[in-house]
Motif scaffolding. Structure first.
Motif, PDB file in Angstrom:
ATOM      1  N   MET A   1     -21.276  36.043  14.236  1.00  0.00           N
ATOM      2  CA  MET A   1     -21.547  35.400  12.665  1.00  0.00           C
ATOM      3  C   MET A   1     -20.156  34.580  12.379  1.00  0.00           C
ATOM      4  O   MET A   1     -20.263  33.541  11.760  1.00  0.00           O
ATOM      5  CB  MET A   1     -21.433  36.704  11.944  1.00  0.00           C
ATOM      6  CG  MET A   1     -21.421  36.234  10.131  1.00  0.00           C
ATOM      7  SD  MET A   1     -21.657  37.472   9.170  1.00  0.00           S
ATOM      8  CE  MET A   1     -21.199  36.727   7.685  1.00  0.00           C
ATOM      9  N   THR A   2     -19.094  35.201  12.993  1.00  0.00           N
ATOM     10  CA  THR A   2     -18.027  34.146  12.549  1.00  0.00           C
ATOM     11  C   THR A   2     -17.683  33.332  13.543  1.00  0.00           C
ATOM     12  O   THR A   2     -18.046  33.274  14.843  1.00  0.00           O
ATOM     13  CB  THR A   2     -16.535  35.313  12.631  1.00  0.00           C
ATOM     14  OG1 THR A   2     -16.485  35.811  13.786  1.00  0.00           O
ATOM     15  CG2 THR A   2     -16.664  36.119  11.482  1.00  0.00           C
ATOM     16  N   ALA A  23     -24.735  34.299   6.265  1.00  0.00           N
ATOM     17  CA  ALA A  23     -23.810  35.273   5.797  1.00  0.00           C
ATOM     18  C   ALA A  23     -24.127  36.603   5.307  1.00  0.00           C
ATOM     19  O   ALA A  23     -23.523  37.566   5.495  1.00  0.00           O
ATOM     20  CB  ALA A  23     -22.807  34.647   4.694  1.00  0.00           C
ATOM     21  N   CYS A  24     -25.195  36.443   4.612  1.00  0.00           N
ATOM     22  CA  CYS A  24     -25.481  37.730   3.885  1.00  0.00           C
ATOM     23  C   CYS A  24     -26.187  38.739   4.948  1.00  0.00           C
ATOM     24  O   CYS A  24     -26.119  39.818   4.756  1.00  0.00           O
ATOM     25  CB  CYS A  24     -26.739  37.360   2.755  1.00  0.00           C
ATOM     26  SG  CYS A  24     -25.936  36.859   1.257  1.00  0.00           S
ATOM     27  N   ILE A  55     -19.039  30.052  -1.126  1.00  0.00           N
ATOM     28  CA  ILE A  55     -19.078  29.254   0.303  1.00  0.00           C
ATOM     29  C   ILE A  55     -18.054  28.116   0.006  1.00  0.00           C
ATOM     30  O   ILE A  55     -18.384  27.354  -0.904  1.00  0.00           O
ATOM     31  CB  ILE A  55     -20.317  28.951   0.645  1.00  0.00           C
ATOM     32  CG1 ILE A  55     -21.267  30.194   0.808  1.00  0.00           C
ATOM     33  CG2 ILE A  55     -20.493  28.073   2.065  1.00  0.00           C
ATOM     34  CD1 ILE A  55     -22.806  29.995   0.733  1.00  0.00           C
ATOM     35  N   GLN A  91     -14.167  40.238   5.282  1.00  0.00           N
ATOM     36  CA  GLN A  91     -13.948  38.892   4.792  1.00  0.00           C
ATOM     37  C   GLN A  91     -12.461  38.436   4.697  1.00  0.00           C
ATOM     38  O   GLN A  91     -11.485  39.325   4.792  1.00  0.00           O
ATOM     39  CB  GLN A  91     -14.604  38.837   3.381  1.00  0.00           C
ATOM     40  CG  GLN A  91     -14.062  39.805   2.451  1.00  0.00           C
ATOM     41  CD  GLN A  91     -14.938  39.359   0.865  1.00  0.00           C
ATOM     42  OE1 GLN A  91     -14.921  38.611   0.450  1.00  0.00           O
ATOM     43  NE2 GLN A  91     -15.324  40.806   0.422  1.00  0.00           N
ATOM     44  N   VAL A  95     -19.021  30.815   8.791  1.00  0.00           N
ATOM     45  CA  VAL A  95     -20.288  30.725   8.840  1.00  0.00           C
ATOM     46  C   VAL A  95     -20.881  29.466   9.081  1.00  0.00           C
ATOM     47  O   VAL A  95     -20.542  28.696   7.952  1.00  0.00           O
ATOM     48  CB  VAL A  95     -21.567  31.601   8.052  1.00  0.00           C
ATOM     49  CG1 VAL A  95     -22.779  31.249   8.425  1.00  0.00           C
ATOM     50  CG2 VAL A  95     -20.989  33.124   8.302  1.00  0.00           C
ATOM     51  N   VAL A 100     -16.915  31.878   3.839  1.00  0.00           N
ATOM     52  CA  VAL A 100     -17.438  32.519   3.016  1.00  0.00           C
ATOM     53  C   VAL A 100     -16.803  33.890   2.499  1.00  0.00           C
ATOM     54  O   VAL A 100     -16.217  34.705   3.440  1.00  0.00           O
ATOM     55  CB  VAL A 100     -18.884  33.090   3.473  1.00  0.00           C
ATOM     56  CG1 VAL A 100     -19.819  33.752   2.445  1.00  0.00           C
ATOM     57  CG2 VAL A 100     -19.657  31.783   4.208  1.00  0.00           C
TER      58      VAL A 100
END
Length: 303
Positions: A1-2, A23-24, A55, A91, A95, A100
């Protein structure tokens, strides 16, 4: 994801929504029914629950957002009334080439705080002594504006050159100022639109991206010019703000310089969305015309 790198896609509602979904999913949050609250320097979405997702425009902002997360956590530890991060979520994350962050919703209904409540938030913030571990930068009032000018694609060349020359002149005027308030931690983008009321009616400071070290006058100028130049506040409200904070920045000789810089920031910020909104394009044209002619700013509308 990152990941790293910059997104090559235009920063639009559609591209931001695609980033939101990914992201979610990575954070274990549900994005169905998400509402786009605003699209500017960030795309801000409200999820169906009590979560707000911000974002950014590119992965270049990762270091800044990492610092913002650190500031938010420290303010929570001190008990200062600021927006809170969603707990249990790693966090910031990158993304699709965009940064984000995940925040707790301040209130079920968005209501701005009054000028007196905002002044009290600023006074309390300015009394705090930040730890060196936050790594706060020194404020650079024209830095973001100059960077954005170089990135804008929807701005005519003559308008870009006019703004660049104006910014360079303002930078020299700013460097010559002598400030009277103590130097220290500031919000950096302080206006009443960055203070919301929570469900209990308490004022909460939001948008912590610009927290930095600098002259406290910078945090007071927006409210002053919203009254003096744009007519967005009444004289009575502005005087109440100045009394509540304990200082009237309009009585300081450097106020016009800071107000001119804030105007530049507002114009270039709006130019980011050139070509995507008829209303934004019309407002941008009005602001550029007034800057060139020196006309009054009473026709400017909040964005």
């Amino acid at each position: 994801m990152t990941g790293s790198g910059e997104s090559g896609a235009a920063f639009t509602a559609e591209s931001a929504t695609a980033v939101l979904a990914e992201a979610c999913a990575g954070a274990g949050l549900e994005d169905a029914g998400a509402e786009l609250l605003r699209l500017g320097s960030n795309a801000v979405f409200r999820l169906a629950g009590s979560v707000v997702v911000r974002i950014g425009r590119s992965a270049v902002e990762l270091a800044e957002q990492t610092r913002t997360v650190g500031v938010a956590r420290w303010l929570e530890e001190t008990g200062y009334p600021a927006v809170r991060l969603v707990a249990g979520v790693r966090q910031p994350v990158v993304v699709g080439g965009r940064v984000v962050t995940f925040w707790r919703l301040v209130a079920g209904e968005e209501r701005y705080a009054g000028v007196v409540e905002f002044a009290e938030l600023m006074r309390r913030l300015h009394w705090l002594e930040e730890p060196e571990s936050l790594g706060l930068p020194y404020v650079d009032p024209l830095g973001p504006t100059m960077r954005r000018l170089g990135e804008l694609v929807g701005l005519a060349d003559d308008d870009r050159e006019f703004l660049r020359q104006r910014a360079e002149s303002l930078a020299k005027r700013y460097d010559a100022l002598e400030f009277v308030l103590p130097f220290g931690m500031i919000h950096g983008d302080a206006s009443v639109r960055n203070a919301l009321l929570d469900d209990a009616g308490r004022a909460v400071l939001i948008d912590l991206d610009g927290v930095a070290l600098g002259p406290r006058e910078w945090d007071l100028v927006a409210t002053a010019m919203h009254y003096e130049r744009f007519g967005w506040h009444t004289r009575t409200k502005y005087e109440a703000f100045a009394r509540a904070y304990g200082f009237d920045v309009m009585n300081w000789y450097g106020y016009p310089v800071l107000a001119d810089i804030r105007e530049m920031t507002m114009v270039v910020w709006l130019a980011q969305n050139a070509g995507h909104s008829e209303q934004a394009d019309a407002e941008l044209g009005r602001r550029l015309s007034d800057l060139r002619s020196g006309g009054d700013r009473l026709g400017w509308k909040p964005f």
